[in-house]
Design a protein around this motif. Structure first.
Motif, PDB file in Angstrom:
ATOM      1  N   GLY A   1     -27.491  -0.604  -7.596  1.00  0.00           N
ATOM      2  CA  GLY A   1     -27.889  -1.072  -6.272  1.00  0.00           C
ATOM      3  C   GLY A   1     -29.349  -1.507  -6.253  1.00  0.00           C
TER       4      GLY A   1
ATOM      5  N   THR B   1     -21.803   4.673  -3.051  1.00  0.00           N
ATOM      6  CA  THR B   1     -22.100   5.904  -3.785  1.00  0.00           C
ATOM      7  C   THR B   1     -21.282   7.068  -3.257  1.00  0.00           C
ATOM      8  OG1 THR B   1     -24.361   5.152  -4.228  1.00  0.00           O
ATOM      9  CG2 THR B   1     -23.927   7.502  -4.457  1.00  0.00           C
TER      10      THR B   1
ATOM     11  N   LEU C   1     -26.207   3.947  -7.747  1.00  0.00           N
ATOM     12  CA  LEU C   1     -27.549   3.891  -7.165  1.00  0.00           C
ATOM     13  C   LEU C   1     -28.472   3.012  -8.008  1.00  0.00           C
ATOM     14  CD1 LEU C   1     -29.481   4.955  -4.980  1.00  0.00           C
ATOM     15  CD2 LEU C   1     -29.968   6.908  -6.478  1.00  0.00           C
TER      16      LEU C   1
ATOM     17  N   THR D   1     -25.294   0.263  -1.071  1.00  0.00           N
ATOM     18  CA  THR D   1     -25.401   1.288  -2.120  1.00  0.00           C
ATOM     19  C   THR D   1     -25.008   2.655  -1.584  1.00  0.00           C
ATOM     20  OG1 THR D   1     -27.188   0.042  -3.173  1.00  0.00           O
ATOM     21  CG2 THR D   1     -26.947   2.356  -3.784  1.00  0.00           C
TER      22      THR D   1
ATOM     23  N   MET E   1     -20.884  -3.112  -7.711  1.00  0.00           N
ATOM     24  CA  MET E   1     -21.565  -1.868  -8.080  1.00  0.00           C
ATOM     25  C   MET E   1     -20.572  -0.831  -8.585  1.00  0.00           C
ATOM     26  SD  MET E   1     -24.666  -1.370  -5.331  1.00  0.00           S
ATOM     27  CE  MET E   1     -23.626  -1.390  -3.881  1.00  0.00           C
TER      28      MET E   1
END
Length: 488
Positions: free
Chosen positions: A251, A36, A248, A32, A215
């Motif tokens: 994740g 990100t 986020l 994550t 993600m």
């Protein structure tokens, strides 16, 4: 995403002794974090590095293990005598788990959703600088996947050859089948410094690559298709911040799903193929309806997609809960140095894999190897999991077409050219003996000879450039028209 996180986590737990929940949280946090901060560019470049590490790790394990076992010829002979190799099982029964047909036709529909409608793949295609580069990347993916799948299959053969007479799962040395490969690495390569670490790095490279792509694509789809409609006034800077927050969020969701997968049991591969097929099949069916059957309306498309999704999920969940068939082959522990109550006899594993907290035992009145004794709906649940995706696509297309015909078909002229699959249209026109290369829809003499009772064609001479003609049943319209009947 949860499945991909759980797989390497249980492997690392077996190698290092760390609790699975700690590994899941750590892996989810690392993935994550860099997704990100880096976005799609970080995902693509880390994928390149992770693929290289994964290939090196797999080759190292395979070469060292086959050398210790006396070469691949010995491995092959051991697997052959243990009934682990069967290339030519042409049994057409779809309830048999793995046959020639399931591994050629069935697996085609399993791989169809990831390569056609999966946001991860589409996003990577879209990131290419041109359409030519996107096509080249797709073509190069085919030999790459062939190499990886071949290495995985050979590694499976080496695993069986190593433990042919002492199955660690039957002997309770491991808790679930997903830990077999890491157990093997520690057993065979543990005395070599760095080998266990190389294997773990190889395993996590594949997992991190997949999770980061998921993600990133989820955050992009959520922003573009849902939030951007309401937040179109946001500046680019704010939009980037929102997508990072979405990464986020997803994740954390992936970590939670990994804990759920941990309680399901079974192999990671089957769970991944089954659930991905169930979710992707309706999307493939939806695109087929739109591109191939341009008369489909929105009601039919929506109804077909919902029906396909519902059917696929029902089939997948029903097969998992009932487990009407057990295709596990016999495993031996006669070569183990066992103590206590172990007898050293050949044992047929009839209980399902255990997790770190529960053992799931399968009890059935049916013979594990006799699908002909299944009754009623259990015949559906007993289908090989490789057919689930194809059935979901078929249900979506059939229901979509039927509902569209019942509620009023869409006029083909209203569908833009770029949304139509011309290859399918040419095939359809050929089957209907129609040539739509121009607006006259002329029918060839050969077609008329083949179908004299069905076809009445017109040879049309158009005097005005803007005049258009069409095939009619027994009547003519236009200028200077001379009917031409099929030759006897």
């Amino acid at each position: 995403m949860g499945i991909v996180l759980f797989g390497p986590s249980t492997a690392l737990s077996a190698v290092t002794g760390f609790p699975e929940w700690v590994v899941i949280v750590l892996v989810g946090a690392v993935c994550t974090f860099y997704t990100t901060l880096g976005g799609l560019k970080a995902v693509v470049w880390t994928d390149v590095f992770q693929t290289a590490v994964m290939l090196v790790g797999m080759l190292t394990v395979l070469i060292k293990a086959s050398y210790d076992l006396g070469g691949m010829s010995n491995v092959w002979q051991t697997c052959y005598h243990g009934d682990r190799i069967d290339f030519f099982d042409f049994n057409p029964d779809p309830r048999i788990r793995h046959t020639f047909w399931t591994l050629t036709v069935g697996i085609f529909f399993v791989w169809l959703p990831p390569y056609t409608v999966d946001q991860q793949m589409v996003q990577r295609f879209s990131s290419a600088r041109s359409l030519r580069e996107a096509k080249l990347a797709l073509l190069l993916n085919a030999p790459g996947m062939l190499i990886i799948i071949t290495l995985c299959s050979l590694t499976g053969l080496v695993l069986y050859a190593r433990y042919a007479d002492c199955d660690p799962l039957t002997n309770k040395e491991i808790e679930n089948p997903n830990q077999l490969l890491p157990y093997f690495v520690v057993d065979v390569l543990g005395h070599l410094k760095g080998m266990s670490g190389l294997f773990v790095a190889s395993l996590f490279s594949g997992a991190l690559s997949s999770v980061s792509s998921m993600m990133n694509s989820l955050s992009a789809v959520t922003w573009e298709d849902f939030l951007k409609i309401r937040l179109s006034h946001f500046s680019d800077r704010k939009a980037v911040l929102v997508t990072k927050l979405l990464v986020l969020l997803y994740g954390c969701l992936g970590v939670g799903l990994a804990f759920l997968v941990k309680e399901l049991g079974g192999t990671v591969l089957q769970a991944s193929l089954t659930l991905n097929g169930a979710a992707g099949a309706p999307l493939v069916g939806l695109f087929i309806l739109g591109a191939c059957f341009t008369t489909t309306n929105w009601i039919g498309a929506l109804t077909g997609a919902i029906s396909g999704l519902g059917f696929s999920l029902w089939l997948s969940v029903g097969a998992y809960v009932t487990r009407p068939l057990n295709f596990k082959l016999p495993a031996s522990i006669e070569g183990c140095n066992v103590t206590g109550n172990a007898t050293g006899d050949i044992v047929t594993t009839t209980s399902f894999p255990v997790t770190s907290t529960t053992m799931m035992t399968y009890n059935s009145t049916y013979s594990p190897s006799d699908p002909d004794q299944l009754e009623g709906v259990e015949n559906l649940y007993g289908l090989s999991y490789l057919w689930f995706s194809g059935l979901g696509i078929l249900v979506t297309v059939i229901v979509g077409l039927v509902v569209s015909l019942a509620t009023g078909r869409t006029d083909e002229a209203d569908v833009k050219e770029e949304y139509q699959l011309h290859l399918f249209q040419r095939l359809r026109d050929c089957l209907l003996c129609r040539d739509d290369s121009d607006s006259n829809y002329a029918v060839t003499d050969e077609c008329a000879l083949d179908n004299p009772e069905k076809v009445f064609t017109l040879e049309v001479t158009v005097t005005d450039q803007e005049a258009s003609t069409s095939q009619v049943n027994g009547s003519a319209s236009g200028t200077n028209e001379t009917p031409v009947l099929p030759k006897a």
